[in-house]
Design a protein around this motif. Structure first.
Motif, PDB file in Angstrom:
ATOM      1  N   LEU A   1     -13.641  12.747   0.250  1.00 55.43           N
ATOM      2  CA  LEU A   1     -14.633  12.170   0.948  1.00 55.43           C
ATOM      3  C   LEU A   1     -14.233  11.818   2.350  1.00 55.43           C
ATOM      4  N   SER A   2     -12.919  11.674   2.557  1.00 53.08           N
ATOM      5  CA  SER A   2     -12.480  11.635   4.029  1.00 53.08           C
ATOM      6  C   SER A   2     -12.448  12.884   4.818  1.00 53.08           C
ATOM      7  N   ASP A   3     -12.338  14.004   3.954  1.00 52.12           N
ATOM      8  CA  ASP A   3     -12.663  15.140   4.753  1.00 52.12           C
ATOM      9  C   ASP A   3     -14.094  15.329   5.312  1.00 52.12           C
ATOM     10  N   ALA A   4     -15.093  15.222   4.291  1.00 48.25           N
ATOM     11  CA  ALA A   4     -16.380  15.105   4.388  1.00 48.25           C
ATOM     12  C   ALA A   4     -16.830  14.189   5.656  1.00 48.25           C
ATOM     13  N   THR A   5     -16.330  12.939   5.643  1.00 47.11           N
ATOM     14  CA  THR A   5     -16.688  12.092   6.787  1.00 47.11           C
ATOM     15  C   THR A   5     -16.093  12.439   8.046  1.00 47.11           C
ATOM     16  N   LEU A   6     -14.648  13.104   8.082  1.00 46.70           N
ATOM     17  CA  LEU A   6     -14.388  13.756   9.443  1.00 46.70           C
ATOM     18  C   LEU A   6     -15.476  14.715   9.634  1.00 46.70           C
ATOM     19  N   ASP A   7     -15.919  15.761   9.063  1.00 46.07           N
ATOM     20  CA  ASP A   7     -16.856  16.656   9.295  1.00 46.07           C
ATOM     21  C   ASP A   7     -17.897  16.097   9.970  1.00 46.07           C
ATOM     22  N   LEU A   8     -18.475  14.883   9.318  1.00 46.60           N
ATOM     23  CA  LEU A   8     -19.572  14.243   9.649  1.00 46.60           C
ATOM     24  C   LEU A   8     -19.713  13.654  11.153  1.00 46.60           C
ATOM     25  N   CYS A   9     -18.234  13.200  11.297  1.00 46.40           N
ATOM     26  CA  CYS A   9     -18.030  12.388  12.663  1.00 46.40           C
ATOM     27  C   CYS A   9     -17.435  13.481  13.549  1.00 46.40           C
TER      28      CYS A   9
ATOM     29  N   LYS B   1      -7.767   9.987   6.803  1.00 45.13           N
ATOM     30  CA  LYS B   1      -7.276  11.300   6.114  1.00 45.13           C
ATOM     31  C   LYS B   1      -5.795  11.195   6.229  1.00 45.13           C
ATOM     32  N   GLY B   2      -5.169  10.324   7.213  1.00 42.72           N
ATOM     33  CA  GLY B   2      -3.802  10.244   7.220  1.00 42.72           C
ATOM     34  C   GLY B   2      -3.084   9.471   6.161  1.00 42.72           C
ATOM     35  N   ILE B   3      -4.013   8.335   5.587  1.00 42.10           N
ATOM     36  CA  ILE B   3      -3.488   7.518   4.643  1.00 42.10           C
ATOM     37  C   ILE B   3      -3.542   8.303   3.362  1.00 42.10           C
ATOM     38  N   GLY B   4      -4.416   9.471   2.966  1.00 42.81           N
ATOM     39  CA  GLY B   4      -4.599  10.025   1.890  1.00 42.81           C
ATOM     40  C   GLY B   4      -3.572  10.927   2.087  1.00 42.81           C
ATOM     41  N   GLU B   5      -2.973  11.567   3.323  1.00 49.40           N
ATOM     42  CA  GLU B   5      -1.698  12.495   3.151  1.00 49.40           C
ATOM     43  C   GLU B   5      -0.564  11.609   2.879  1.00 49.40           C
ATOM     44  N   TYR B   6      -0.615  10.406   3.364  1.00 47.14           N
ATOM     45  CA  TYR B   6       0.769   9.568   3.278  1.00 47.14           C
ATOM     46  C   TYR B   6       1.050   9.277   1.698  1.00 47.14           C
ATOM     47  N   TYR B   7       0.030   9.153   1.107  1.00 52.16           N
ATOM     48  CA  TYR B   7       0.182   8.517  -0.248  1.00 52.16           C
ATOM     49  C   TYR B   7       0.161   9.805  -1.389  1.00 52.16           C
ATOM     50  N   SER B   8      -0.170  11.230  -0.910  1.00 52.27           N
ATOM     51  CA  SER B   8       0.089  12.290  -1.490  1.00 52.27           C
ATOM     52  C   SER B   8       1.458  12.976  -1.269  1.00 52.27           C
ATOM     53  N   GLY B   9       2.355  12.277  -0.249  1.00 49.38           N
ATOM     54  CA  GLY B   9       3.852  12.603  -0.184  1.00 49.38           C
ATOM     55  C   GLY B   9       3.785  13.543   0.995  1.00 49.38           C
ATOM     56  N   ARG B  10       2.852  13.768   1.618  1.00 48.17           N
ATOM     57  CA  ARG B  10       2.976  14.731   2.880  1.00 48.17           C
ATOM     58  C   ARG B  10       3.210  14.008   4.347  1.00 48.17           C
TER      59      ARG B  10
END
Length: 261
Positions: free
Chosen positions: A72-80, A98-107
């Motif tokens: 959803l964050s990827d889709a939102t970034l495309d939308l914006c 998107k950065g929050i998702g990357e952090y919690y995924s260990g990246r």
């Protein structure tokens, strides 16, 4: 509402989503967002669409549904991505999500590259719920990549913002992150003094009727548990953590539940 006013309808749906997020009524948020998505084709303004998706993404993160939040964050970034001039603030906030998702995924390497250029947007434009969800990942990424001094400096800035705007939950969340990082660096006495000073100013109890104060209470209790664990008082720490565990489990707040566990 008039049926031919999609902007008004999506805006009011976003308000409903915001309330749902504060009350942890996740399924209601997702149902409302589906109604808004059906109206997106009739809307041009990216900000309206951004906020509709923001609360859904934060709800997915609260439930630890990271893969769905990332999509959803990827889709939102495309939308914006079409945002121009003053509207870039929506795109920049989408990058932070998107950065929050990357952090919690260990990246964390990817996360810090997304956080660093856009941290001003988080300070100046993000609503309280967004700032609270972002604070732990941002502080953790800063601590890992730039060290204690820069991470604590950032948290001090957010503490000032929270006091100025009288954001009770954000103040408690900032304190938790400050103490957490101090304990990482074994600065136990500094952490204790900071916690003692903060709790003297805010005497909150679990029975608080205010949603904001009840959530602030959670942050203070979790901070207290961290201090007790660091002091090797595991019996007292368990007594603090057990009601938090039950609370987060009953509310379906899986990310917070993982932290307590």
């Amino acid at each position: 509402m008039e049926s031919d006013r999609p902007f008004t309808e999506v805006t009011m749906n976003s308000v409903r989503e915001c309330v749902g997020l504060a009350m942890f009524r996740f399924e209601r948020i997702y149902r409302v967002q589906q109604q808004s998505e059906a109206l997106f084709v009739r809307l041009e303004h990216p900000g309206t669409k951004f906020y509709s998706r923001l609360f859904v993404t934060l709800a997915l993160l609260e439930q630890a549904r990271l893969d769905e939040a990332k999509l959803l964050s990827d889709a939102t970034l495309d939308l914006c991505s079409v945002a121009q001039d003053r509207e870039v603030v929506y795109r920049d906030q989408a990058v932070l999500i998107k950065g929050i998702g990357e952090y919690y995924s260990g990246r964390t390497d990817r996360a810090i590259k997304l956080f660093e250029p856009h941290i001003g947007v988080l300070k100046n434009y993000a609503i309280s719920d967004f700032a609270i969800k972002a604070l732990a990942p941002v502080a953790g990424a800063y601590w890992q990549h730039f060290g204690t001094e820069k991470a604590q400096s950032l948290l001090t800035q957010f503490a000032a913002i929270a006091r100025q705007r009288e954001l009770t939950r954000l103040q408690a969340c900032v304190l938790h992150e400050q103490v957490r990082l101090l304990l990482h660096d074994n600065a136990m006495e500094v952490a204790r003094r900071l916690f003692r000073h903060a709790t003297e100013l805010a005497s909150l109890t679990e029975a608080e009727t205010s949603v904001a104060n009840a959530q602030a209470w959670e942050w203070y209790r979790l901070t207290e548990a961290r201090l007790l664990i660091h002091a090797k008082d595991t019996v007292s720490a368990e007594a603090v953590l057990r009601p938090l565990q039950q609370r987060f489990q009953s509310q379906g707040r899986c990310l917070r539940l993982l932290e307590v566990t």
